[in-house]
Structure formats: structure tokens, C-alpha cells
Design a protein around this motif. Structure first.
Motif, mmCIF file in Angstrom:
data_model
loop_
_atom_site.group_PDB
_atom_site.id
_atom_site.type_symbol
_atom_site.label_atom_id
_atom_site.label_comp_id
_atom_site.label_asym_id
_atom_site.label_seq_id
_atom_site.Cartn_x
_atom_site.Cartn_y
_atom_site.Cartn_z
ATOM 1 N N THR A 263 15.824 -9.517 -3.938
ATOM 2 C CA THR A 263 14.538 -9.168 -3.324
ATOM 3 C C THR A 263 14.044 -7.780 -3.720
ATOM 4 O O THR A 263 12.882 -7.449 -3.470
ATOM 5 N N SER A 264 14.896 -6.984 -4.362
ATOM 6 C CA SER A 264 14.411 -5.710 -4.894
ATOM 7 C C SER A 264 13.382 -5.934 -5.991
ATOM 8 O O SER A 264 12.579 -5.041 -6.289
ATOM 9 N N SER A 265 13.386 -7.123 -6.588
ATOM 10 C CA SER A 265 12.386 -7.431 -7.616
ATOM 11 C C SER A 265 10.983 -7.504 -7.015
ATOM 12 O O SER A 265 9.992 -7.400 -7.744
ATOM 13 N N VAL A 266 10.899 -7.681 -5.698
ATOM 14 C CA VAL A 266 9.624 -7.616 -4.987
ATOM 15 C C VAL A 266 9.396 -6.199 -4.459
ATOM 16 O O VAL A 266 8.292 -5.650 -4.554
ATOM 17 N N TRP A 267 10.453 -5.609 -3.915
ATOM 18 C CA TRP A 267 10.339 -4.279 -3.303
ATOM 19 C C TRP A 267 9.885 -3.215 -4.305
ATOM 20 O O TRP A 267 9.009 -2.400 -4.005
ATOM 21 N N LEU A 268 10.443 -3.242 -5.506
ATOM 22 C CA LEU A 268 10.157 -2.172 -6.470
ATOM 23 C C LEU A 268 8.682 -2.143 -6.909
ATOM 24 O O LEU A 268 8.051 -1.087 -6.879
ATOM 25 N N PRO A 269 8.076 -3.271 -7.304
ATOM 26 C CA PRO A 269 6.665 -3.188 -7.688
ATOM 27 C C PRO A 269 5.722 -2.857 -6.535
ATOM 28 O O PRO A 269 4.740 -2.128 -6.731
ATOM 29 N N VAL A 270 6.019 -3.346 -5.333
ATOM 30 C CA VAL A 270 5.123 -3.020 -4.224
ATOM 31 C C VAL A 270 5.331 -1.569 -3.783
ATOM 32 O O VAL A 270 4.404 -0.921 -3.273
ATOM 33 N N LEU A 279 -1.956 8.099 -5.568
ATOM 34 C CA LEU A 279 -2.490 8.860 -6.702
ATOM 35 C C LEU A 279 -3.940 8.480 -7.011
ATOM 36 O O LEU A 279 -4.562 9.068 -7.905
ATOM 37 N N GLY A 280 -4.454 7.469 -6.293
ATOM 38 C CA GLY A 280 -5.844 7.072 -6.472
ATOM 39 C C GLY A 280 -6.092 6.109 -7.614
ATOM 40 O O GLY A 280 -7.241 5.877 -7.995
ATOM 41 N N ASN A 281 -5.038 5.499 -8.156
ATOM 42 C CA ASN A 281 -5.178 4.572 -9.280
ATOM 43 C C ASN A 281 -5.276 3.138 -8.751
ATOM 44 O O ASN A 281 -4.270 2.468 -8.531
ATOM 45 N N ALA A 282 -6.500 2.668 -8.553
ATOM 46 C CA ALA A 282 -6.715 1.356 -7.950
ATOM 47 C C ALA A 282 -6.244 0.229 -8.859
ATOM 48 O O ALA A 282 -5.654 -0.758 -8.384
ATOM 49 N N ASN A 283 -6.482 0.330 -10.169
ATOM 50 C CA ASN A 283 -6.086 -0.745 -11.079
ATOM 51 C C ASN A 283 -4.569 -0.919 -11.112
ATOM 52 O O ASN A 283 -4.052 -2.039 -11.056
ATOM 53 N N ALA A 284 -3.836 0.188 -11.224
ATOM 54 C CA ALA A 284 -2.373 0.109 -11.237
ATOM 55 C C ALA A 284 -1.842 -0.405 -9.901
ATOM 56 O O ALA A 284 -0.840 -1.129 -9.860
ATOM 57 N N THR A 285 -2.516 -0.049 -8.816
ATOM 58 C CA THR A 285 -2.104 -0.520 -7.486
ATOM 59 C C THR A 285 -2.223 -2.030 -7.388
ATOM 60 O O THR A 285 -1.275 -2.720 -6.989
ATOM 61 N N ARG A 286 -3.386 -2.570 -7.757
ATOM 62 C CA ARG A 286 -3.582 -4.025 -7.668
ATOM 63 C C ARG A 286 -2.628 -4.771 -8.599
ATOM 64 O O ARG A 286 -2.076 -5.819 -8.240
#
Length: 439
Positions: A263-270, A279-286
Motif C-alpha cells: 500500500t506504500s505504492s499508493v501512499w507515496l504518490p499521494v 509548492l503551488g504546482n497544480a499539474n504535478a498535484t493532479r
């Protein structure tokens, strides 16, 4: 130091012990009250009463007051109130006992002491070649701590965390068979990760990252990728709350190479999404939120996930992380509100194994922020109100920071003047946090 301010020898053993304390009488009385509460005893002690006892005036004491004083100083009360006539004696006797009668102050303390003694014996008896029962016992201890961590105040778990880490390090200092050493390193890595989270909760990111680095060394010695990934997730978490957002991104990305299918494979990207959002980067966030969602398709539990609690990352936490990430981006307030409402709903059931008071508070804080962004002051107050009712023992670093974000969002919005009462409530709440409590 407590004790008589004038020069001269102490008049009682109690006064002698008090003079050795780097505390005032008021602080000692506060410690007395805290200990009484921990022992389940309904009793108070005033500074004046304590001074009279220490001076030898033999002020009256009730049986319950005697029990707490004896537990606090590790001596019978008659001995504490006796005239002082020599150097300070050792006070390292067992706590929790009424020494004059050898009767326990509470059955649960006696049971806990007996269990600890039995465990110590079993560990010592198996020093040369650990038996499966010994390894099972240590594993059970670590699993209990991992399971209870998200749901219990840290003050209740920290002593056992420290003891468990010390036990594991002691066992690892002996020569072990490779299979046993691997299991011990694995458990030591998990325990170190829990202590990293504890240090973070107490607002000490330096100690938290120190624990995490040692935990990663243990993960390397256990050669366990799932544990490596989980620890990277903790490092990302600590860095995020410490305001080191780019460092948080790096830890999350570094952990991805180890995550495999747990489940770290989900935790790390989120986790990465939260840092990008800060940091205000909306594209990288989505993009990171989408990667986290896609990862569920291939998740398979491993040894870390099977421990449960803080060691497993569930869908409720994913909803909360996504809500918090998007709450940093006013342009995403509608989507953030949807995620936050789902997260709040997911944490309504306190009996759920996935329930965590910290993540519940974070979900409600994210919902409050998105409602402020949408101009809904009453809705924001309703969302954050249960968080502001948390007792100081539950006001961990993350919760304090979340509510401060609500305060800042309100301050910077057109609702600032109308929301002054809510701001004051948040300010009152953050003044008494877990880190501010006496130790």
C-alpha cells in the motif's frame, strides 16, 4: 528547585527529595495531579499542603493521597515524612506499588509488571538461539503498537515504544542466525518508523528524521523493499509538515522504486501530491493523485501492511491526503470539497480499524479550508468544531498545523472579519498542544 528557600538541612526526606527536583512546588503539585489521573485516583494536593508535609508539620493525608505520593517518590509515606538525617537515598524502586504493604495501587499495574517480567525472562532465556515464541512475542508487541498508534494518545504508547526498541536493539547486539536477524531487523525498522512518527507528533523533525534514517538502515539489513518504501513515506510525511516540501517530494519519489505492490505504492504518490500542492504546482498535484488511484489496481499486502494501523495505507487516508493536497489550490476548491466530504464520512466510524483521530482531524480541517474558499463560514466552523474539542493529549503536531492552516485561510479571505470568533477559538486550541504538556 522545590523545597525550603532558606539555607539549612532539609527537615524531612520528602523535603530533601523535593530540593533535588528542578521544579517549583506548583510544578510538583501539577505532576501529582497528572499521576493521580493516570492511576485513576480521585485526589488533589495543594502547594500549601505539600509544603506542610515537607516541613515535617505532619499534615493529614488520606489513603488515596498516600498511595499517589508513595507511587510518585517510590518510598513509604512514613519514610518520606521522617526527619532527614543523611545523604539522599536511591529512589529507583518499582513504581506503582504501595511499599509499606506491598499491595499494588491497581490490579492492571501488577498484571503489566508481571507480563513485563515474564517477557524479559523469555528474551534472556533465548539469547543464544531465539525460540519461535520469543520472536512471536516481539512481533506481537510491534503489531500492537502499530495498530494502536493512530487511535491512542501518544502519551499512552511512548513508554512501550521505547522499551520495544531497546529490546530489539539488545537482541540484535547478540549473534543471530540470518533468518532471525532478518526478522529482528524488520521489527526494529518498523519500531524506528513508529518512533519517527512519535518524534514528529511532538514537533521534533530532527529527531524524527534521525529515527527514520536508522529505521532505513534496519530495512536494508532486513533487505525488505516494502519496509524501505514505508520508511520513505514517513520521511516524506515529516518533511512535509516541517515545511520542507521539495525534500518531501524527493523522499516520496525515492520510495517509489521500492514500493512494489504494497500500500506504500499508493501512499507515496499521494504524499508527493501534498508536497507539490504546497509548492503551488497544480499539474504535478493532479498527476500524483491520479497515479495513487491507479496504484490500487495492483496492490498486494506484504509483511508491513499485515501489521495494520500506521503501517497500512487505506482508502480513507488516500481521500484525506487528496483533500488536503487540493485544499492548497483555490482553483481546485470544488474537487477538494468533494474529496474532503468523502474523507470526513470515511472517518465517522470510530470502531473501524482504519479510523485515526489525526487523519479525521486533518480531513475536517481540509473541509473547513475548502468551505472558506467557497465563502461558507458557517460550514467551515461546523467542519472544524469537533477538532477544536480534542484534548491536549491528542493535539499532535499535524493537527495543530492543520488548524493553523484553517486560521490562515480565514485570515486571508473576505470572511476574516466575520470569522474572528472562529479564529480566536483556533488560537485558544493551538496554545495547549501535546508538545506543551509537562513530561
Amino acid at each position: 528547585m522545590a523545597g525550603n528557600a532558606r539555607q539549612g538541612d532539609p527537615r524531612t526526606l520528602l523535603e530533601c527529595l523535593l530540593r533535588e527536583q528542578p521544579k517549583t512546588y506548583d510544578e510538583v503539585v501539577q505532576d501529582f495531579g497528572n499521576l493521580a489521573a493516570e492511576l485513576g485516583e480521585n485526589v488533589t494536593l495543594s502547594s500549601r499542603h505539600l509544603r506542610r508535609l515537607a516541613s515535617g508539620q505532619r499534615a493529614g493525608t488520606t489513603p488515596v493521597m498516600r498511595r499517589v505520593l508513595q507511587n510518585m517518590f517510590g518510598k513509604p509515606l512514613d519514610e518520606l515524612l521522617a526527619p532527614w538525617n543523611g545523604p539522599l537515598p536511591a529512589t529507583d524502586g518499582p513504581k506503582g506499588l504501595v511499599l509499606p504493604t506491598s499491595r499494588p495501587t491497581a490490579d492492571k499495574e501488577l498484571i503489566a509488571m508481571a507480563a513485563q517480567r515474564a517477557k524479559s525472562f523469555a528474551l534472556a532465556a533465548g539469547q543464544t538461539d531465539l525460540t519461535p515464541d520469543v520472536l512471536d512475542q516481539v512481533h506481537a508487541d510491534v503489531q500492537r503498537l502499530a495498530t494502536e498508534y493512530p487511535q491512542q494518545p501518544l502519551t499512552e504508547l511512548l513508554p512501550d515504544l521505547l522499551t520495544t526498541q531497546d529490546t530489539l536493539f539488545t537482541l540484535l547486539e547478540q549473534q543471530r542466525r540470518p533468518a532471525q536477524a532478518r526478522q529482528l531487523y524488520f521489527l526494529a525498522g518498523v519500531t524506528g518508523g513508529l518512533l519517527a512518527k512519535a518524534s514528529h507528533d511532538l514537533s521534533d523533525p530532527h529527531a524524527a528524521l534521525t529515527q527514520a534514517r536508522t529505521a532505513f538502515v534496519c530495512a536494508d539489513n532486513a533487505d525488505h523493499n516494502g519496509l524501505r518504501a514505508w520508511i520513505r513515506g514517513l520521511q516524506s510525511l515529516v518533511s512535509y509538515w516541517a515545511g520542507r516540501t521539495r525534500e518531501s517530494v524527493r523522499y516520496a519519489q525515492s520510495g517509489a522504486e521500492f514500493a512494489a505492490n504494497n500500500t506504500s505504492s499508493v501512499w507515496l504518490p499521494v504524499s508527493e501530491a501534498r508536497a507539490w500542492a504546497a509548492l503551488g504546482n497544480a499539474n504535478a498535484t493532479r498527476s500524483a493523485i491520479e497515479r495513487a488511484e491507479a496504484a490500487w489496481a495492483s496492490v498486494q499486502e506484504d509483511e508491513v501492511d499485515e501489521l495494520g494501523g500506521l503501517c497500512a495505507f487505506g482508502r480513507a487516508r488516500q481521500l484525506y491526503y487528496a483533500a488536503e493536497a487540493l485544499s492548497w489550490l483555490p482553483s481546485q476548491s470544488a474537487t477538494a470539497t468533494d474529496y474532503a466530504q468523502q474523507a470526513v464520512g470515511a472517518y465517522e466510524d470510530a470502531s473501524s480499524p482504519e479510523w485515526a483521530f489525526g487523519d479525521q482531524a486533518g480531513s475536517r480541517s481540509a473541509l473547513a479550508i475548502t468551505r472558506i474558499q467557497m465563502g461558507e463560514l458557517e460550514g467551515a466552523a461546523e467542519a472544524v468544531s469537533p477538532v477544536l474539542d480534542l484534548v491536549p493529549e491528542q493535539r499532535i503536531n499535524g493537527i495543530i498545523t492543520c488548524t493553523q492552516r484553517v486560521h490562515r485561510a480565514l485570515r486571508d479571505s473576505p470572511l476574516a472579519e466575520a470569522g474572528s470568533e472562529l479564529q480566536e477559538q483556533i488560537e485558544m486550541f493551538t496554545r495547549t498542544s501535546l508538545k506543551s504538556l509537562p513530561r
